[in-house]
Design a protein around this motif. Structure first.
Motif, PDB file in Angstrom:
ATOM      1  N   MET A   1       0.826  -1.178   0.000  1.00 25.05           N
ATOM      2  CA  MET A   1       0.000   0.000   0.000  1.00 25.05           C
ATOM      3  C   MET A   1       0.879   1.252   0.000  1.00 25.05           C
ATOM      4  O   MET A   1       1.866   1.315   0.711  1.00 25.05           O
ATOM      5  CB  MET A   1      -0.891   0.022   1.232  1.00 25.05           C
ATOM      6  N   PHE A   2       0.497   2.223  -0.755  1.00 32.08           N
ATOM      7  CA  PHE A   2       1.225   3.477  -0.862  1.00 32.08           C
ATOM      8  C   PHE A   2       0.378   4.617  -0.308  1.00 32.08           C
ATOM      9  O   PHE A   2      -0.852   4.540  -0.315  1.00 32.08           O
ATOM     10  CB  PHE A   2       1.587   3.757  -2.314  1.00 32.08           C
ATOM     11  N   PRO A   3       0.995   5.711   0.154  1.00 33.81           N
ATOM     12  CA  PRO A   3       0.222   6.819   0.731  1.00 33.81           C
ATOM     13  C   PRO A   3      -0.761   7.452  -0.242  1.00 33.81           C
ATOM     14  O   PRO A   3      -1.751   8.023   0.179  1.00 33.81           O
ATOM     15  CB  PRO A   3       1.294   7.830   1.129  1.00 33.81           C
ATOM     16  N   PHE A   4      -0.519   7.360  -1.545  1.00 33.54           N
ATOM     17  CA  PHE A   4      -1.451   7.948  -2.494  1.00 33.54           C
ATOM     18  C   PHE A   4      -2.602   7.005  -2.832  1.00 33.54           C
ATOM     19  O   PHE A   4      -3.490   7.367  -3.580  1.00 33.54           O
ATOM     20  CB  PHE A   4      -0.719   8.386  -3.771  1.00 33.54           C
ATOM     21  N   SER A   5      -2.589   5.788  -2.285  1.00 36.53           N
ATOM     22  CA  SER A   5      -3.681   4.845  -2.498  1.00 36.53           C
ATOM     23  C   SER A   5      -4.836   5.193  -1.552  1.00 36.53           C
ATOM     24  O   SER A   5      -4.630   5.557  -0.400  1.00 36.53           O
ATOM     25  CB  SER A   5      -3.198   3.421  -2.223  1.00 36.53           C
ATOM     26  N   PHE A   6      -6.059   5.045  -2.018  1.00 38.79           N
ATOM     27  CA  PHE A   6      -7.214   5.443  -1.214  1.00 38.79           C
ATOM     28  C   PHE A   6      -7.444   4.527  -0.012  1.00 38.79           C
ATOM     29  O   PHE A   6      -8.205   4.873   0.871  1.00 38.79           O
ATOM     30  CB  PHE A   6      -8.474   5.507  -2.086  1.00 38.79           C
ATOM     31  N   GLU A   7      -6.809   3.356   0.045  1.00 37.59           N
ATOM     32  CA  GLU A   7      -6.979   2.464   1.191  1.00 37.59           C
ATOM     33  C   GLU A   7      -5.992   2.739   2.312  1.00 37.59           C
ATOM     34  O   GLU A   7      -6.010   2.084   3.335  1.00 37.59           O
ATOM     35  CB  GLU A   7      -6.809   1.009   0.751  1.00 37.59           C
ATOM     36  N   TRP A   8      -5.101   3.711   2.129  1.00 33.45           N
ATOM     37  CA  TRP A   8      -4.069   4.001   3.123  1.00 33.45           C
ATOM     38  C   TRP A   8      -4.695   4.582   4.382  1.00 33.45           C
ATOM     39  O   TRP A   8      -5.535   5.465   4.323  1.00 33.45           O
ATOM     40  CB  TRP A   8      -3.060   4.987   2.545  1.00 33.45           C
ATOM     41  N   ILE A   9      -4.265   4.079   5.542  1.00 36.21           N
ATOM     42  CA  ILE A   9      -4.739   4.585   6.824  1.00 36.21           C
ATOM     43  C   ILE A   9      -3.517   5.084   7.588  1.00 36.21           C
ATOM     44  O   ILE A   9      -2.571   4.336   7.812  1.00 36.21           O
ATOM     45  CB  ILE A   9      -5.448   3.482   7.633  1.00 36.21           C
ATOM     46  N   TRP A  10      -3.518   6.363   7.976  1.00 40.49           N
ATOM     47  CA  TRP A  10      -2.376   6.942   8.684  1.00 40.49           C
ATOM     48  C   TRP A  10      -2.476   6.614  10.168  1.00 40.49           C
ATOM     49  O   TRP A  10      -2.922   7.410  10.975  1.00 40.49           O
ATOM     50  CB  TRP A  10      -2.328   8.447   8.480  1.00 40.49           C
ATOM     51  N   ASP A  11      -2.048   5.413  10.538  1.00 42.43           N
ATOM     52  CA  ASP A  11      -1.976   5.065  11.952  1.00 42.43           C
ATOM     53  C   ASP A  11      -0.522   5.159  12.403  1.00 42.43           C
ATOM     54  O   ASP A  11       0.361   5.523  11.631  1.00 42.43           O
ATOM     55  CB  ASP A  11      -2.558   3.676  12.197  1.00 42.43           C
ATOM     56  N   GLY A  12      -0.272   4.860  13.661  1.00 43.61           N
ATOM     57  CA  GLY A  12       1.057   5.034  14.236  1.00 43.61           C
ATOM     58  C   GLY A  12       2.143   4.219  13.555  1.00 43.61           C
ATOM     59  O   GLY A  12       3.249   4.713  13.322  1.00 43.61           O
ATOM     60  N   SER A  13       1.849   2.988  13.198  1.00 42.95           N
ATOM     61  CA  SER A  13       2.875   2.145  12.577  1.00 42.95           C
ATOM     62  C   SER A  13       3.257   2.651  11.187  1.00 42.95           C
ATOM     63  O   SER A  13       4.426   2.616  10.805  1.00 42.95           O
ATOM     64  CB  SER A  13       2.404   0.697  12.505  1.00 42.95           C
ATOM     65  N   HIS A  14       2.278   3.155  10.441  1.00 40.87           N
ATOM     66  CA  HIS A  14       2.582   3.715   9.129  1.00 40.87           C
ATOM     67  C   HIS A  14       3.396   4.998   9.253  1.00 40.87           C
ATOM     68  O   HIS A  14       4.302   5.246   8.458  1.00 40.87           O
ATOM     69  CB  HIS A  14       1.303   4.000   8.341  1.00 40.87           C
ATOM     70  N   LEU A  15       3.078   5.824  10.235  1.00 39.32           N
ATOM     71  CA  LEU A  15       3.836   7.061  10.452  1.00 39.32           C
ATOM     72  C   LEU A  15       5.284   6.757  10.798  1.00 39.32           C
ATOM     73  O   LEU A  15       6.205   7.385  10.271  1.00 39.32           O
ATOM     74  CB  LEU A  15       3.197   7.892  11.561  1.00 39.32           C
ATOM     75  N   VAL A  16       5.510   5.787  11.677  1.00 37.88           N
ATOM     76  CA  VAL A  16       6.879   5.425  12.068  1.00 37.88           C
ATOM     77  C   VAL A  16       7.626   4.828  10.880  1.00 37.88           C
ATOM     78  O   VAL A  16       8.781   5.182  10.612  1.00 37.88           O
ATOM     79  CB  VAL A  16       6.858   4.439  13.256  1.00 37.88           C
ATOM     80  N   PHE A  17       6.989   3.933  10.147  1.00 31.61           N
ATOM     81  CA  PHE A  17       7.640   3.305   9.002  1.00 31.61           C
ATOM     82  C   PHE A  17       7.992   4.324   7.927  1.00 31.61           C
ATOM     83  O   PHE A  17       9.122   4.352   7.430  1.00 31.61           O
ATOM     84  CB  PHE A  17       6.743   2.212   8.404  1.00 31.61           C
ATOM     85  N   MET A  18       7.036   5.169   7.557  1.00 29.66           N
ATOM     86  CA  MET A  18       7.297   6.151   6.509  1.00 29.66           C
ATOM     87  C   MET A  18       8.301   7.204   6.976  1.00 29.66           C
ATOM     88  O   MET A  18       9.139   7.665   6.193  1.00 29.66           O
ATOM     89  CB  MET A  18       5.997   6.826   6.063  1.00 29.66           C
ATOM     90  N   GLY A  19       8.262   7.564   8.240  1.00 31.94           N
ATOM     91  CA  GLY A  19       9.252   8.492   8.778  1.00 31.94           C
ATOM     92  C   GLY A  19      10.650   7.912   8.716  1.00 31.94           C
ATOM     93  O   GLY A  19      11.604   8.574   8.297  1.00 31.94           O
ATOM     94  N   GLY A  20      10.796   6.647   9.118  1.00 31.67           N
ATOM     95  CA  GLY A  20      12.101   5.986   9.038  1.00 31.67           C
ATOM     96  C   GLY A  20      12.566   5.795   7.612  1.00 31.67           C
ATOM     97  O   GLY A  20      13.751   5.964   7.304  1.00 31.67           O
ATOM     98  N   LEU A  21      11.641   5.470   6.731  1.00 32.45           N
ATOM     99  CA  LEU A  21      11.984   5.294   5.320  1.00 32.45           C
ATOM    100  C   LEU A  21      12.513   6.591   4.721  1.00 32.45           C
ATOM    101  O   LEU A  21      13.577   6.609   4.089  1.00 32.45           O
ATOM    102  CB  LEU A  21      10.755   4.820   4.534  1.00 32.45           C
TER     103      LEU A  21
END
Length: 54
Positions: free
Chosen positions: A1-21
């Motif tokens: 799943m990518f942030p521009f996909s409509f199914e993306w949910i900005w929860d804590g794990s996604h924020l940490v992962f994308m921040g680290g990435l």
């Protein structure tokens, strides 16, 4: 799943992962930019190209 996909949910794990990435990508990009810039500077420098520092 990518942030521009409509199914993306900005929860804590996604924020940490994308921040680290993006932190890792920015560190690699800064290092590559420095190396390419230094190589271009050394190539264009009119020093004769000798590396005799004995």
């Amino acid at each position: 799943m990518f942030p521009f996909s409509f199914e993306w949910i900005w929860d804590g794990s996604h924020l940490v992962f994308m921040g680290g990435l993006w932190y890792a990508v920015s560190i690699l990009g800064a290092g590559m930019t420095y190396c390419i810039g230094k190589a271009a500077y050394d190539t264009l420098k009119q020093d004769g190209g000798h590396d005799d520092h004995h």
